[in-house]
Design an enzyme around this catalytic site. Structure first.
Site, PDB file in Angstrom:
ATOM      1  N   HIS A 311       0.855  -1.189   0.000  1.00 54.14           N
ATOM      2  CA  HIS A 311       0.000   0.000   0.000  1.00 54.14           C
ATOM      3  C   HIS A 311       0.888   1.236   0.000  1.00 54.14           C
ATOM      4  O   HIS A 311       1.953   1.229   0.604  1.00 54.14           O
ATOM      5  CB  HIS A 311      -0.894   0.009   1.253  1.00 54.14           C
ATOM      6  CG  HIS A 311      -2.058   0.920   1.117  1.00 54.14           C
ATOM      7  ND1 HIS A 311      -1.987   2.266   1.418  1.00 54.14           N
ATOM      8  CD2 HIS A 311      -3.325   0.683   0.691  1.00 54.14           C
ATOM      9  CE1 HIS A 311      -3.169   2.812   1.185  1.00 54.14           C
ATOM     10  NE2 HIS A 311      -3.993   1.881   0.738  1.00 54.14           N
ATOM     11  N   ASP A 369      -8.007  -5.323   0.203  1.00 54.67           N
ATOM     12  CA  ASP A 369      -8.523  -6.135  -0.892  1.00 54.67           C
ATOM     13  C   ASP A 369      -8.196  -7.614  -0.761  1.00 54.67           C
ATOM     14  O   ASP A 369      -8.744  -8.432  -1.495  1.00 54.67           O
ATOM     15  CB  ASP A 369      -7.962  -5.622  -2.229  1.00 54.67           C
ATOM     16  CG  ASP A 369      -8.533  -4.271  -2.551  1.00 54.67           C
ATOM     17  OD1 ASP A 369      -9.751  -4.123  -2.458  1.00 54.67           O
ATOM     18  OD2 ASP A 369      -7.757  -3.354  -2.874  1.00 54.67           O
TER      19      ASP A 369
HETATM   20  N1  CMC Z   1       4.041  -7.443  -4.961  1.00 55.40           N
HETATM   21  C1  CMC Z   1       5.381  -7.416  -5.153  1.00 55.40           C
HETATM   22  N2  CMC Z   1       6.144  -6.329  -4.964  1.00 55.40           N
HETATM   23  C2  CMC Z   1       5.529  -5.213  -4.570  1.00 55.40           C
HETATM   24  C3  CMC Z   1       4.142  -5.156  -4.347  1.00 55.40           C
HETATM   25  C4  CMC Z   1       3.391  -6.332  -4.551  1.00 55.40           C
HETATM   26  N3  CMC Z   1       2.068  -6.346  -4.360  1.00 55.40           N
HETATM   27  N4  CMC Z   1       3.792  -3.913  -3.959  1.00 55.40           N
HETATM   28  C5  CMC Z   1       4.915  -3.198  -3.944  1.00 55.40           C
HETATM   29  N5  CMC Z   1       5.979  -3.983  -4.304  1.00 55.40           N
HETATM   30  C6  CMC Z   1       7.393  -3.585  -4.338  1.00 55.40           C
HETATM   31  C7  CMC Z   1       7.697  -2.726  -5.548  1.00 55.40           C
HETATM   32  O1  CMC Z   1       8.101  -3.519  -6.647  1.00 55.40           O
HETATM   33  C8  CMC Z   1       8.800  -1.853  -5.025  1.00 55.40           C
HETATM   34  O2  CMC Z   1       9.985  -2.619  -4.984  1.00 55.40           O
HETATM   35  P1  CMC Z   1      11.434  -1.910  -5.238  1.00 55.40           P
HETATM   36  O3  CMC Z   1      11.568  -0.887  -4.145  1.00 55.40           O
HETATM   37  O4  CMC Z   1      12.388  -3.017  -5.190  1.00 55.40           O
HETATM   38  O5  CMC Z   1      11.320  -1.276  -6.601  1.00 55.40           O
HETATM   39  C9  CMC Z   1       8.412  -1.594  -3.579  1.00 55.40           C
HETATM   40  O6  CMC Z   1       7.612  -2.749  -3.205  1.00 55.40           O
HETATM   41  C10 CMC Z   1       7.589  -0.334  -3.381  1.00 55.40           C
HETATM   42  O7  CMC Z   1       6.478  -0.395  -4.249  1.00 55.40           O
HETATM   43  P2  CMC Z   1       5.865   0.821  -5.032  1.00 55.40           P
HETATM   44  O8  CMC Z   1       5.321   0.356  -6.341  1.00 55.40           O
HETATM   45  O9  CMC Z   1       6.810   1.967  -5.018  1.00 55.40           O
HETATM   46  O10 CMC Z   1       4.647   1.171  -4.077  1.00 55.40           O
HETATM   47  P3  CMC Z   1       3.468   2.122  -4.426  1.00 55.40           P
HETATM   48  O11 CMC Z   1       3.167   2.872  -3.203  1.00 55.40           O
HETATM   49  O12 CMC Z   1       3.734   2.905  -5.668  1.00 55.40           O
HETATM   50  O13 CMC Z   1       2.290   1.101  -4.802  1.00 55.40           O
HETATM   51  C11 CMC Z   1       0.453  -0.338  -4.641  1.00 55.40           C
HETATM   52  C12 CMC Z   1       1.297   0.720  -3.936  1.00 55.40           C
HETATM   53  C13 CMC Z   1      -0.786  -0.636  -3.790  1.00 55.40           C
HETATM   54  C14 CMC Z   1      -0.039   0.183  -6.010  1.00 55.40           C
HETATM   55  C15 CMC Z   1       1.321  -1.604  -4.821  1.00 55.40           C
HETATM   56  O14 CMC Z   1       1.729  -2.097  -3.559  1.00 55.40           O
HETATM   57  C16 CMC Z   1       0.610  -2.691  -5.607  1.00 55.40           C
HETATM   58  O15 CMC Z   1       0.622  -2.688  -6.841  1.00 55.40           O
HETATM   59  N6  CMC Z   1      -0.051  -3.670  -4.890  1.00 55.40           N
HETATM   60  C17 CMC Z   1      -0.838  -4.660  -5.554  1.00 55.40           C
HETATM   61  C18 CMC Z   1      -2.183  -4.071  -5.949  1.00 55.40           C
HETATM   62  C19 CMC Z   1      -3.090  -3.877  -4.779  1.00 55.40           C
HETATM   63  O16 CMC Z   1      -3.244  -4.734  -3.930  1.00 55.40           O
HETATM   64  N7  CMC Z   1      -3.758  -2.701  -4.753  1.00 55.40           N
HETATM   65  C20 CMC Z   1      -4.729  -2.367  -3.718  1.00 55.40           C
HETATM   66  C21 CMC Z   1      -4.322  -1.177  -2.916  1.00 55.40           C
HETATM   67  S1  CMC Z   1      -5.324  -0.966  -1.457  1.00 55.40           S
HETATM   68  C22 CMC Z   1      -6.850  -0.493  -2.025  1.00 55.40           C
HETATM   69  C23 CMC Z   1      -6.887   0.833  -2.653  1.00 55.40           C
HETATM   70  O17 CMC Z   1      -6.321   1.803  -2.105  1.00 55.40           O
HETATM   71  O18 CMC Z   1      -7.521   0.973  -3.687  1.00 55.40           O
END
Ligand code: CMC
Length: 435
Positions: A311, A369
């Site tokens: 998140h 989720d």
């Molecule tokens: N699986 C694997 N790696 C992950 C995941 C995941 N679900 N989420 C984040 N990472 C890694 C990402 O690759 C990055 O690694 P590195 O630092 O080595 O590059 C690190 O963790 C930080 O991730 P980020 O992409 O910078 O994080 P963000 O804040 O931009 O993204 C997120 C947040 C929710 C979009 C992401 O965690 C994700 O895609 N999760 C899966 C989708 C999901 O469950 N979404 C629901 C969110 S909660 C409900 C809502 O708010 O709508």
């Protein structure tokens, strides 16, 4: 500077040696913010923050999240307390009006919402224009946007009474619109709301009832749905709420703004994630395959991510996921699926991921989720309806933020981010025959 005013931050340009003082602003709780709103005018410099990871775009008194500790407060109340003790409409009152209602206010508020549950009959024609296999979110975006063509008496954003009417209408009509989107997709007759039922029961009735039979949803379903609605009601400046604020900042009418929020929510990184969790669990299929998918989630060359994990704000267990985990067990038991293999798989996947160095280092925990899809599927919702339910719940958050933005002191300012231009500098025009 008064005793309570924090010292300003200093920004120094190492090339020119020039310095600028940037005021520090404090909220009631949470991190302070460097106020850069005058920076460009003073220095000719922009700040750069794609994805707004370090940027507060507004003041807000609705929701507070402490992502490090996994705390979510609405108007100061913990989400766990609200989920355990309140109805969804009490939480709506809290988000819209700033306080939990007393018994009299609660009953008056329920009446006000109930009064608006029906749709203009002409709106039903809209549904018939969609293909039967349309994604219900596509129908939601269209039908909610079309509300602005029907309710002209609640589109003047400068009139507080019209704003309130629009907010109540949106909260009240969203379950009707959502249930009709579902009914249309399965070819069953639309069910008109029955206002003797509670908000949540009415929604389940319009979704799963048919005119030929009496219908009363199982109490475990009503209770779980009530919790799902509360847990999704608001989450401060998430992508869809920011979209609603951005759309509203131009003075657009509330129905158009909420339609834009629904479009933003649709994406798999936001509201579409619970649908994606279920597909992922089905794809994994068996606990033996969990390590293979964990390896894929960690592989930077593989686009696969563990859905329902991670998140932007929570760097701890999402408090909403904890509440949903217990309701998942309850709902599964009530439909005779106590040993549901997908639930067992989800629990094992969570356990394995939480012990993995990659997830520990990046503070990736289950989010809201992760379990909601399992509950919804057990209740009989097709996966395509999952994000629709999120939209039904989040409508109150969207309208609360929209109204807060418009009623805030000072003129409404259009949201207009700047950019770091990386394209071609100015160059001479080349006529067609010379290209
Ligand atoms: N699986 C694997 N790696 C992950 C995941 C995941 N679900 N989420 C984040 N990472 C890694 C990402 O690759 C990055 O690694 P590195 O630092 O080595 O590059 C690190 O963790 C930080 O991730 P980020 O992409 O910078 O994080 P963000 O804040 O931009 O993204 C997120 C947040 C929710 C979009 C992401 O965690 C994700 O895609 N999760 C899966 C989708 C999901 O469950 N979404 C629901 C969110 S909660 C409900 C809502 O708010 O709508």
């Amino acid at each position: 500077m008064t005793k309570n005013t924090p010292a300003p931050a200093l920004l120094k340009d190492p090339n020119s040696g020039k310095e600028w003082e940037l005021p520090i602003r404090s909220g009631s709780v949470g991190p302070q913010a460097v106020d850069v709103s005058k920076l460009y005018g003073q220095s000719g410099l922009f700040t750069y923050d794609p994805g707004f990871t370090s940027t507060a775009a507004c003041d807000s008194g609705i929701t507070y999240i402490d992502g490090e500790e996994g705390i979510l407060l609405h108007r100061g109340y913990r989400i766990e307390d609200l989920a355990q003790n309140c109805s969804f409409l009490e939480v709506c009152h809290l988000l819209l009006h700033g306080a939990l209602p007393n018994a009299q206010e609660k009953s008056a508020f329920e009446d006000s919402i109930r009064y608006h549950t029906m749709l203009h009959e002409q709106m039903l024609m809209f549904y018939r224009g969609f293909r039967r296999d349309s994604h219900p979110m596509a129908i939601m975006v269209g039908v909610v946007g079309a509300l602005s063509a029907f309710y002209h008496d609640s589109t003047d954003i400068n009139d507080p009474e019209q704003r309130l009417l629009a907010q109540y209408r949106l909260i009240a009509k969203m379950p009707t619109i959502a249930a009709m989107a579902y009914k249309y997709s399965v070819g069953q007759p639309f069910m008109y709301p029955q206002n003797s039922r509670s908000f949540t029961e009415n929604f389940l009735y319009m979704t799963f009832g048919v005119p030929a039979e009496e219908y009363a949803p199982p109490p475990a379903f009503v209770s779980a749905m009530e919790r799902i609605l509360i847990l999704h009601a608001d989450h401060e400046q998430n992508a869809s709420t920011s979209t609603v604020r951005t759309a509203g900042s131009s003075g657009a009418n509330p129905f158009a703004c909420i339609s834009s929020g629904i479009a933003s929510l649709w994406g798999p990184a936001h509201g579409g994630a619970n649908e994606a969790v279920l597909s992922m669990l089905r794809e994994i299929g068996h606990p033996d395959r969990i390590p293979e998918f964990i390896t894929r989630a960690k592989d930077k060359n593989d686009p696969f991510r563990l859905m329902g994990f991670g998140h932007r704000v929570y760097k701890n267990y999402d408090p909403r996921a904890k509440v949903l985990q217990s309701h998942a067990h309850e709902v599964l038991e009530s439909v005779g699926r106590k040993d549901e293999p997908l639930m067992a798989l989800a629990l094992q996947l969570e356990q394995i991921a939480l012990q993995d160095e990659y997830f520990i280092e990046r503070k990736l925990f289950p989010n809201v989720d992760f379990y909601s899809g399992i509950i919804l599927e057990a209740m009989g919702f097709p996966t395509s309806m999952f994000t629709v339910l999120f939209a039904v719940a989040r409508t109150v958050g969207w309208v609360a933020h929209w109204n807060e933005m418009i009623s805030a002191e000072g003129a409404l300012r259009i949201t207009r981010p700047r950019q770091l231009y990386t394209g071609e500098p100015e160059r001479p025009f080349v006529p067609l025959d010379e290209r």
